[in-house]
Scaffold this active site. Structure first.
Site, PDB file in Angstrom:
ATOM      1  N   THR A 377       0.832  -1.192   0.000  1.00 37.67           N
ATOM      2  CA  THR A 377       0.000   0.000   0.000  1.00 37.67           C
ATOM      3  C   THR A 377       0.872   1.249   0.000  1.00 37.67           C
ATOM      4  OG1 THR A 377      -1.508  -1.246   1.317  1.00 37.67           O
ATOM      5  CG2 THR A 377      -1.885   1.141   1.292  1.00 37.67           C
ATOM      6  N   THR A 395      -3.140   0.249  -3.373  1.00 38.05           N
ATOM      7  CA  THR A 395      -2.428  -0.944  -2.907  1.00 38.05           C
ATOM      8  C   THR A 395      -2.622  -2.139  -3.818  1.00 38.05           C
ATOM      9  OG1 THR A 395      -2.086  -2.354  -0.958  1.00 38.05           O
ATOM     10  CG2 THR A 395      -4.356  -1.808  -1.475  1.00 38.05           C
ATOM     11  N   ASN A 397      -2.094  -4.826  -1.958  1.00 35.82           N
ATOM     12  CA  ASN A 397      -2.151  -5.517  -0.670  1.00 35.82           C
ATOM     13  C   ASN A 397      -0.746  -5.870  -0.206  1.00 35.82           C
ATOM     14  OD1 ASN A 397      -3.249  -6.318   1.695  1.00 35.82           O
ATOM     15  ND2 ASN A 397      -3.967  -8.286   0.987  1.00 35.82           N
ATOM     16  N   GLN A 416      -6.037  -8.888  -2.982  1.00 35.81           N
ATOM     17  CA  GLN A 416      -6.980  -8.211  -2.099  1.00 35.81           C
ATOM     18  C   GLN A 416      -8.073  -9.150  -1.575  1.00 35.81           C
ATOM     19  OE1 GLN A 416      -5.810  -5.042  -0.761  1.00 35.81           O
ATOM     20  NE2 GLN A 416      -5.762  -4.627  -2.950  1.00 35.81           N
ATOM     21  N   SER A 448     -11.586  -2.483   3.646  1.00 32.25           N
ATOM     22  CA  SER A 448     -10.237  -1.921   3.603  1.00 32.25           C
ATOM     23  C   SER A 448      -9.992  -1.023   4.813  1.00 32.25           C
ATOM     24  CB  SER A 448     -10.087  -1.084   2.334  1.00 32.25           C
ATOM     25  OG  SER A 448      -8.851  -0.409   2.338  1.00 32.25           O
ATOM     26  N   SER A 449      -8.733  -0.884   5.177  1.00 36.57           N
ATOM     27  CA  SER A 449      -8.365   0.090   6.214  1.00 36.57           C
ATOM     28  C   SER A 449      -7.832   1.385   5.611  1.00 36.57           C
ATOM     29  CB  SER A 449      -7.268  -0.493   7.116  1.00 36.57           C
ATOM     30  OG  SER A 449      -7.735  -1.637   7.771  1.00 36.57           O
TER      31      SER A 449
HETATM   32  O1  DON Z   1      -6.965  -2.237   2.068  1.00 38.91           O
HETATM   33  C1  DON Z   1      -6.370  -2.607   3.072  1.00 38.91           C
HETATM   34  O2  DON Z   1      -6.726  -2.348   4.206  1.00 38.91           O
HETATM   35  C2  DON Z   1      -5.074  -3.401   2.905  1.00 38.91           C
HETATM   36  N1  DON Z   1      -5.109  -4.143   1.668  1.00 38.91           N
HETATM   37  C3  DON Z   1      -3.908  -2.450   2.977  1.00 38.91           C
HETATM   38  C4  DON Z   1      -2.594  -3.168   2.811  1.00 38.91           C
HETATM   39  C5  DON Z   1      -1.430  -2.407   3.270  1.00 38.91           C
HETATM   40  O3  DON Z   1      -1.517  -1.330   3.825  1.00 38.91           O
HETATM   41  C6  DON Z   1      -0.129  -3.063   3.012  1.00 38.91           C
HETATM   42  N2  DON Z   1       0.864  -2.521   3.834  1.00 38.91           N
HETATM   43  N3  DON Z   1       1.349  -3.035   4.774  1.00 38.91           N
END
Ligand code: DON
Length: 563
Positions: A377, A395, A397, A416, A448-449
C-alpha cells in the site's frame, strides 16, 4: 494462538510496512513543495512525476494520479494498476469527491472458496490465481481526472510508460522485498521473467529494472482509455491465463467492473471538519469514531502515558466495531449511527482513565437496519495553489500482491481477496478478524483500512493525511491528526512521534520501541498488555501553515533505507 497472531501481525503487516520505504536520496526528495503546490509520496521518482504534472499546468489531481501511476512502476511491491485505490478530492470550488476503485470479487467467488475441508487456507487468498480481485485503480484514476483534473489521462500515463521502458535503479527496500518474495514469484513464469534474473535470483539493489510489457500496457491505456484494461486485450489476457491456471477471474468480471462515486463522510472534530472515505473503507468511519471519542478528553493536558492510554482505548472500541459492522455497503448493512455523535459520546464514556476496558464485542449504534451507508500500500498527498487537495491510498495488498504477473502484461495483480474475512474469526495477514459483513461474495468489495483524509477549518483545507500499513493505517492517521492539530506539533514531528496501535484483537497495545520507560509504566499500571515493535508506519501528509505548504513523507523512511 497468540503466537500465530503475533507472527501474522509481524510477519505480515509490520514487515510489510518496512516495504513502504523507498530510497531517500538527497535529490530529488520524496516530499516537495513549491508555490504551485506540494506532493508527498514514498518514492522520489513518483514525487517528481507529480511535480512535473504541476509544472505542465496540471493541478493536484493530475499530480497525484501521475505519482500513483509512477509508483506502480518504481514501487510495484506496494501498489500499481493491478491493485485498487481510494481517491479523495476536495476541489478548488469546494466540491468533495470520494472515488472508490476498490477491487471486486470475481462472480465465481463464494463464501467458502478459501475453506478446504472446513479449514481456511489463507495461502490461497494471499497468493496465486484465486487471490486477485478485479483491479479498480485504472478506472478510479480515469474518473478522478475526468471530474477534477486539468490534464488528459494520457499525459500522466505516458511519462510513466517511458520510465518503465528505460528502467529505474532498484533501491535497498525494493531489493529486500524481491529477495523475500523470490521463491514465490518464481512459481509464476510471467513474474519471474521480469522480477528475477535468468537464473531465478532476485535482481539486486542498483540493477536497472526495465519493464517493457508494463510500458506497453500503460501506452495502450493512454491510447484507448480504461476500455483497453476492462474490455480489451488486457482483460482477455488475464481471463485466459486464469482459466488455464486454476483461477476464476474472467474477462467478463473485468467488463462488469464499475468504479463507484461515494459520498465522503464528514464529521466535526474540535472545530475542524474531517472528510473521510466511506465503506468499503473502514478508515473514514473509524478515524471519525476514534477522534470523536478523543474529543471528550483534554488531550493536551495529559501526560504521554495517559494520552496513549485514552487513544489506545478509543482504538480498541473502534476496531471491535470494525470486526462486526463493517463490509461492502452494497452487501451488508453498515449503520450510519457508527459515526453519530450520541453513539460516539456513549462509547467515549466507557473509557476509564485508570484502567483498561474489557471490550467483548461491538457497540450498538442507532437504527442499525435503516440508517445505512448504502449506498504492502502507499499513500499520495497532493495540493495546489488553486485549492485542490487530493488524498490517494492505493495498494496491491501485500508485497507484489498475488505474486502473479500475467505474461505479456507487466502488471502485478493484487491479493486483495485476503482482505475478506475468509472464515469468521480466522485472522487475515494483518491479524484482523471479521464476520459475515465481510465474507466473500461475488462482485463484493473487500473491507479496507485505507484512510485518505482531508481536514477543513471552516471551508478551507488545512491538512491532508493518509498512510500504508493495513490496520495501522487508521491509527497512524489518527495520531498524525492529534499530534499536529491538537498538540500543535510541527507536521514532521507529529509524524515522527512514537506511535501506538490497538486493533481489539489481539488485545494488546503495540508500542514503538523508543517509548520511554516512564510512559510504559503508566500504561502497564492501567492494565495494558504492551507489545513492542520496531519503528513502523508510512504516513504522507501536507498542511497549510502560516501561508505556506508543509509536505512531509514518513520520517522513519530514511533510517530504514540505510545500508
Ligand atoms: O486495504 C487494506 O486495508 C489493505 N489491503 C492495505 C494493505 C497495506 O496497507 C499493506 N501494507 N502493509
Amino acid at each position: 494462538m497468540k503466537q500465530v497472531l503475533n507472527r501474522l501481525l509481524f510477519a505480515g503487516a509490520l514487515l510489510a510496512l518496512v516495504s513502504h520505504v523507498s530510497a531517500q536520496t538527497d535529490a530529488p526528495p520524496y516530499a516537495q513543495a513549491v508555490d504551485a503546490g506540494a506532493v508527498a509520496t514514498v518514492h522520489p521518482l513518483a514525487t517528481q512525476a507529480g511535480m512535473n504534472a504541476l509544472a505542465e499546468g496540471g493541478n493536484a489531481v493530475d499530480a497525484a494520479v501521475a505519482a500513483a501511476i509512477t509508483l506502480g512502476v518504481v514501487d510495484s511491491h506496494n501498489s500499481g494498476i493491478g491493485g485498487g485505490a481510494f481517491v479523495l478530492i476536495r476541489t478548488a470550488k469546494g466540491e468533495l469527491f470520494a472515488i472508490d476503485g476498490r477491487e471486486t470479487a470475481p462472480m465465481a467467488a463464494h463464501r467458502d472458496m478459501f475453506v478446504i475441508e472446513g479449514v481456511a487456507d489463507t495461502r490461497l487468498s494471499q497468493m496465486g490465481p484465486l487471490a486477485a480481485g478485479v483491479p479498480g485503480s485504472v478506472a478510479a484514476y480515469e474518473l478522478a481526472m475526468q471530474k477534477a483534473g486539468a490534464l488528459p489521462y494520457a499525459k500522466v500515463l505516458l511519462p510513466a510508460a517511458s520510465l518503465a521502458e528505460q528502467g529505474f535503479a532498484i533501491d535497498r527496500i525494493f531489493a529486500g522485498r524481491l529477495a523475500r518474495s523470490a521463491e514465490r514469484l518464481a512459481q509464476f513464469p510471467g513474474s519471474a521473467e521480469i522480477l528475477l534474473d535468468p537464473e531465478g535470483n532476485p535482481w539486486p539493489k542498483g540493477h536497472t529494472l526495465a519493464q517493457r510489457d508494463l510500458a506497453n500496457t500503460l501506452r495502450a491505456i493512454a491510447k484507448e482509455g480504461s476500455g483497453y484494461f476492462y474490455k480489451g486485450a488486457f482483460a482477455k489476457s488475464v481471463g485466459d491465463w486464469m482459466a488455464a491456471n486454476g483461477g476464476v477471474l474472467t474477462a467478463k468480471d473485468f467488463a462488469d467492473y464499475s468504479v463507484v462515486e461515494r459520498k465522503p463522510i464528514t464529521t466535526s472534530y474540535r472545530g475542524y471538519t474531517l472528510v473521510g472515505f466511506p465503506p468499503p473503507s473502514s478508515g473514514g468511519v473509524h478515524t471519525a469514531q476514534i477522534l470523536g471519542m478523543l474529543e471528550a478528553f483534554d488531550l493536551k493536558s495529559l501526560n504521554d502515558g495517559d494520552r496513549y492510554h485514552v487513544i489506545g482505548e478509543a482504538m480498541k472500541l473502534a476496531f471491535a466495531d470494525r470486526a462486526y459492522w463493517l463490509g461492502d455497503p452494497a452487501f451488508t448493512k453498515v449503520p450510519k449511527g457508527l459515526v453519530q455523535s450520541d453513539y460516539i459520546g456513549r462509547q467515549a464514556a466507557r473509557i476509564n482513565m485508570d484502567s483498561v476496558l474489557d471490550v467483548t464485542g461491538p457497540g450498538t449504534p442507532k437504527d442499525v437496519d435503516v440508517d445505512l451507508f448504502a449506498k504492502h500500500t502507499t499513500h499520495i498527498a497532493a495540493a495546489d495553489k488553486w485549492g485542490n487537495w487530493v488524498a490517494i491510498t492505493t495498494t496491491v495488498n501485500t508485497d507484489f500482491g498475488s505474486k502473479v504477473i500475467v505474461p505479456g502484461t507487466g502488471v502485478v495483480l493484487n491479493n486483495q481477496m485476503d482482505d475478506f474475512s475468509v472464515q469468521p474469526g480466522v485472522p487475515n495477514v494483518y491479524g484482523l478478524v471479521g464476520t459475515e459483513a465481510n465474507s466473500v461474495q461475488p462482485g463484493k468489495r473487500p473491507l479496507s483500512s485505507m484512510t485518505p483524509t482531508i481536514i477543513l477549518k471552516g471551508d478551507q483545507p488545512v491538512m491532508t493525511v493518509g498512510a500504508a500499513g493495513g490496520p495501522t493505517i487508521i491509527t497512524q492517521v489518527v495520531q498524525a491528526i492529534v499530534n499536529h492539530l491538537d498538540l500543535g506539533m510541527p507536521l514532521d514531528d507529529a509524524l515522527a512521534k512514537t506511535r501506538i496501535h490497538q486493533q481489539w484483537r489481539p488485545d494488546m497495545l503495540f508500542i514503538e520501541a523508543n517509548m520511554p520507560a516512564g510512559t510504559r509504566q503508566i500504561l502497564l499500571n492501567k492494565g495494558h498488555k504492551l507489545k513492542e515493535m520496531g519503528p513502523y508506519g508510512s504516513t504522507q501528509a501536507i498542511a497549510w501553515v502560516d501561508g505556506k505548504w508543509v509536505a512531509v513523507s514518513e520520517p522513519r523512511l530514511a533510517a530504514r533505507n540505510k545500508d
